[in-house]
Design an enzyme around this catalytic site. Sequence first.
Site, PDB file in Angstrom:
ATOM      1  N   GLN A  74     -41.569  -1.524  -5.618  1.00 42.53           N
ATOM      2  CA  GLN A  74     -40.680  -2.657  -5.888  1.00 42.53           C
ATOM      3  C   GLN A  74     -39.284  -2.387  -5.317  1.00 42.53           C
ATOM      4  O   GLN A  74     -38.687  -1.349  -5.570  1.00 42.53           O
ATOM      5  CB  GLN A  74     -40.606  -2.897  -7.409  1.00 42.53           C
ATOM      6  CG  GLN A  74     -39.834  -4.139  -7.812  1.00 42.53           C
ATOM      7  CD  GLN A  74     -40.519  -5.443  -7.405  1.00 42.53           C
ATOM      8  OE1 GLN A  74     -41.734  -5.552  -7.400  1.00 42.53           O
ATOM      9  NE2 GLN A  74     -39.715  -6.430  -7.060  1.00 42.53           N
ATOM     10  N   ASP A 104     -47.677  -5.107   0.825  1.00 44.14           N
ATOM     11  CA  ASP A 104     -46.463  -5.898   1.019  1.00 44.14           C
ATOM     12  C   ASP A 104     -46.209  -6.155   2.506  1.00 44.14           C
ATOM     13  O   ASP A 104     -45.300  -6.912   2.866  1.00 44.14           O
ATOM     14  CB  ASP A 104     -45.262  -5.139   0.421  1.00 44.14           C
ATOM     15  CG  ASP A 104     -44.438  -6.007  -0.501  1.00 44.14           C
ATOM     16  OD1 ASP A 104     -44.792  -7.189  -0.671  1.00 44.14           O
ATOM     17  OD2 ASP A 104     -43.431  -5.510  -1.037  1.00 44.14           O
ATOM     18  N   LYS A 164     -46.781  -9.127 -11.818  1.00 46.62           N
ATOM     19  CA  LYS A 164     -47.762  -8.699 -10.805  1.00 46.62           C
ATOM     20  C   LYS A 164     -48.935  -7.986 -11.487  1.00 46.62           C
ATOM     21  O   LYS A 164     -50.099  -8.218 -11.155  1.00 46.62           O
ATOM     22  CB  LYS A 164     -47.098  -7.768  -9.775  1.00 46.62           C
ATOM     23  CG  LYS A 164     -46.230  -8.517  -8.785  1.00 46.62           C
ATOM     24  CD  LYS A 164     -45.367  -7.608  -7.950  1.00 46.62           C
ATOM     25  CE  LYS A 164     -44.413  -8.433  -7.090  1.00 46.62           C
ATOM     26  NZ  LYS A 164     -43.329  -7.661  -6.489  1.00 46.62           N
TER      27      LYS A 164
END
Length: 293
Positions: A98, A121, A54
């Site tokens: 994460q 997200d 990422k």
Amino acid sequence: MTARIIDGKAIAAKVRSEVAAGVAEFKQKHGFVPGITVVIVGDDPASHVYVRSKERAAKEVGMDGSVLQLPAETTREQLLEHVRRLNADDSVHGILVQIPLPDHFDEDEIIHAIDPRKDVDGLHPENVGLLFSGHKRFASATPAGVQRMLVEENVQVNGAKVVIVGRSNLVGKPLIGLLLGRGNGANATVTVCHTGTKDLAAETRQADILISATGIPGSITGNMVKPGAVVIDVGTTRVPDSSKKSGFRLAGDVVFDEAKEVASAITPVPGGVGPMTIAMLLTNVLAAAKDHV
Ligand SMILES: NC(=O)c1ccc[n+]([C@@H]2O[C@H](COP(=O)([O-])OP(=O)(O)OC[C@H]3O[C@@H](n4cnc5c(N)ncnc54)[C@H](OP(=O)(O)O)[C@@H]3O)[C@@H](O)[C@H]2O)c1
């Protein structure tokens, strides 16, 4: 019938080049670049691979990508303090924590602490609510990637019967919101299956578009696919493979060799949905930065 193989890498490359052009334009206009910070706690090897990719992908499109790496012993208060600091940092437009977090964290509590305008997200309840009420801000990157793939492949979603296998907050549920919505790549009739579904094969065989996100390799066999259906395999499971240098290979949910003989189009694993996730995450970061200025 042998299915057309949907090339997720090629579609993701197209999305990334669009984002790169958007970042260049943004920089010219505002004099700074969009920034994303990915927070990782602990040493899960798979998570570290995802986080590094990422960061790299963000830099490749000209963004300021950084990783905040925290030890597994980080406390709840310490992590919340980091999130609050990132929320207040004007150079950070996207924050991604994460998942999975180590067991001593309540993941929902941490996600809910992220400023919803930086929640690239799309997991904060405000963003979930906006998606389901028809005012999408950010959709979770993997489901958004699935929708984009369908659009890029000219798959008729409008009016199609879509069956989603899996109802997680990360994949299945946001997919419902996206595909039930109105507009391009949406307006489908959506059925969602899970472990409580009585006859899974009877449901999946109805699908014009079958999307699987169980994380169980082999859970979708060829005889569960309607002839001519489009099959999207979100599953990405590491299975031991001594022939690989890494000691594992990535497996999807779908028995690919069987399903490709029945479907009209199918995503491979790897090289299908996987590459789309990061591309759509970058799209969300650019949107967050535009919203910020
Ligand atoms: N490509 C990417 O970038 C990407 C991103 C995210 C996730 N993934 C992959 O997608 C997969 C799913 O991830 P997730 O986070 O959504 O997983 P998850 O939270 O474990 O959810 C799995 C879902 O599948 C359902 N399920 C499991 N076995 C089933 C079966 N035999 N029949 C019917 N339903 C079944 C579960 O039902 P219940 O709710 O009843 O338990 C659950 O809703 C994983 O392989 C993950 O690695 C890939």
